[in-house]
Enzyme design. Sequence first.
Site, PDB file in Angstrom:
ATOM      1  N   HIS A  13       0.913  -1.270  -0.208  1.00  0.00           N
ATOM      2  CA  HIS A  13       0.003  -0.024   0.030  1.00  0.00           C
ATOM      3  C   HIS A  13       0.916   1.269   0.193  1.00  0.00           C
ATOM      4  CE1 HIS A  13      -0.335   1.172   4.552  1.00  0.00           C
ATOM      5  NE2 HIS A  13       0.719   0.921   4.267  1.00  0.00           N
ATOM      6  N   CYS A  24       5.457   6.735   4.212  1.00  0.00           N
ATOM      7  CA  CYS A  24       4.420   6.044   3.744  1.00  0.00           C
ATOM      8  C   CYS A  24       3.738   6.531   2.409  1.00  0.00           C
ATOM      9  CB  CYS A  24       3.661   5.881   5.058  1.00  0.00           C
ATOM     10  SG  CYS A  24       4.482   5.213   6.477  1.00  0.00           S
ATOM     11  N   HIS A  28       4.931   0.325  -0.281  1.00  0.00           N
ATOM     12  CA  HIS A  28       5.731  -0.378   0.631  1.00  0.00           C
ATOM     13  C   HIS A  28       4.597  -1.546   1.063  1.00  0.00           C
ATOM     14  CE1 HIS A  28       3.770   2.390   3.281  1.00  0.00           C
ATOM     15  NE2 HIS A  28       3.724   1.490   4.208  1.00  0.00           N
ATOM     16  N   HIS A  30       3.404  -4.972   3.957  1.00  0.00           N
ATOM     17  CA  HIS A  30       3.271  -5.081   5.342  1.00  0.00           C
ATOM     18  C   HIS A  30       2.830  -6.629   5.365  1.00  0.00           C
ATOM     19  CE1 HIS A  30       4.047  -0.991   7.112  1.00  0.00           C
ATOM     20  NE2 HIS A  30       3.068  -0.670   6.181  1.00  0.00           N
ATOM     21  N   ASP A  67      -5.397 -10.411   0.547  1.00  0.00           N
ATOM     22  CA  ASP A  67      -4.169 -10.971   0.649  1.00  0.00           C
ATOM     23  C   ASP A  67      -3.308 -10.979  -0.680  1.00  0.00           C
ATOM     24  OD1 ASP A  67      -1.884 -12.509   1.652  1.00  0.00           O
ATOM     25  OD2 ASP A  67      -2.697 -14.429   1.000  1.00  0.00           O
ATOM     26  N   HIS A  68      -2.030 -10.527  -0.685  1.00  0.00           N
ATOM     27  CA  HIS A  68      -1.231 -10.263  -1.994  1.00  0.00           C
ATOM     28  C   HIS A  68      -1.806  -9.353  -2.904  1.00  0.00           C
ATOM     29  CE1 HIS A  68       0.974 -13.529  -0.113  1.00  0.00           C
ATOM     30  NE2 HIS A  68       1.952 -13.081  -1.116  1.00  0.00           N
ATOM     31  N   GLU A 107      -0.393  -3.388  11.816  1.00  0.00           N
ATOM     32  CA  GLU A 107       0.479  -3.155  10.721  1.00  0.00           C
ATOM     33  C   GLU A 107       1.941  -3.510  10.600  1.00  0.00           C
ATOM     34  OE1 GLU A 107       0.898   0.898   8.961  1.00  0.00           O
ATOM     35  OE2 GLU A 107      -0.391   0.177   7.793  1.00  0.00           O
TER      36      GLU A 107
END
Length: 118
Positions: A13, A24, A28, A30, A67-68, A107
């Site tokens: 994100h 941010c 990047h 998480h 996810d992903h 996060e």
Amino acid sequence: MRISQAFRFEAAHCLPNVPATHKCSRIHGHSYRIEVQLDGPVDPVTGFVIDFSDLEESLVEIVNALDHRYLNEVEGLYNPTAENIAVWIWERLHRKVPQISCVRVYETSDAWAEYDGR
Ligand SMILES: Nc1nc2c(c(=O)[nH]1)N=C([C@H](O)[C@H](O)COP(=O)(O)OP(=O)(O)OP(=O)(O)O)CN2
């Protein structure tokens, strides 16, 4: 009685509303950990508030949507802060599992946001 179940997902994100100089603002990733908490009476026969397997099933669609993924492209997550992800999950899960009392989004291992519907 209070019970909790955790799940994890990996995602990328960026935060579109922070200054361009903020780290941010860049894309990047998480490894998110989510904890879902439920409050309710224990069924005297099953001994469950809710069967963990049923809760897991209710979470599958939500995990698959996150996810992903690049979270900024997920509908409703234009600004995917931990706070907004917690609300996003709450809104979808609460429709299926009204006993949920809060959703916590880690996060990082040190920083989380928690939403209880308020
Ligand atoms: N209240 C919030 N603050 C921040 C959020 C958020 O969702 N809610 N998010 C971010 C960024 O996504 C950032 O990646 C997280 O920053 P940080 O906690 O600093 O995590 P790092 O892994 O980068 O930590 P280091 O200590 O730099 O290793 C920022 N703020």
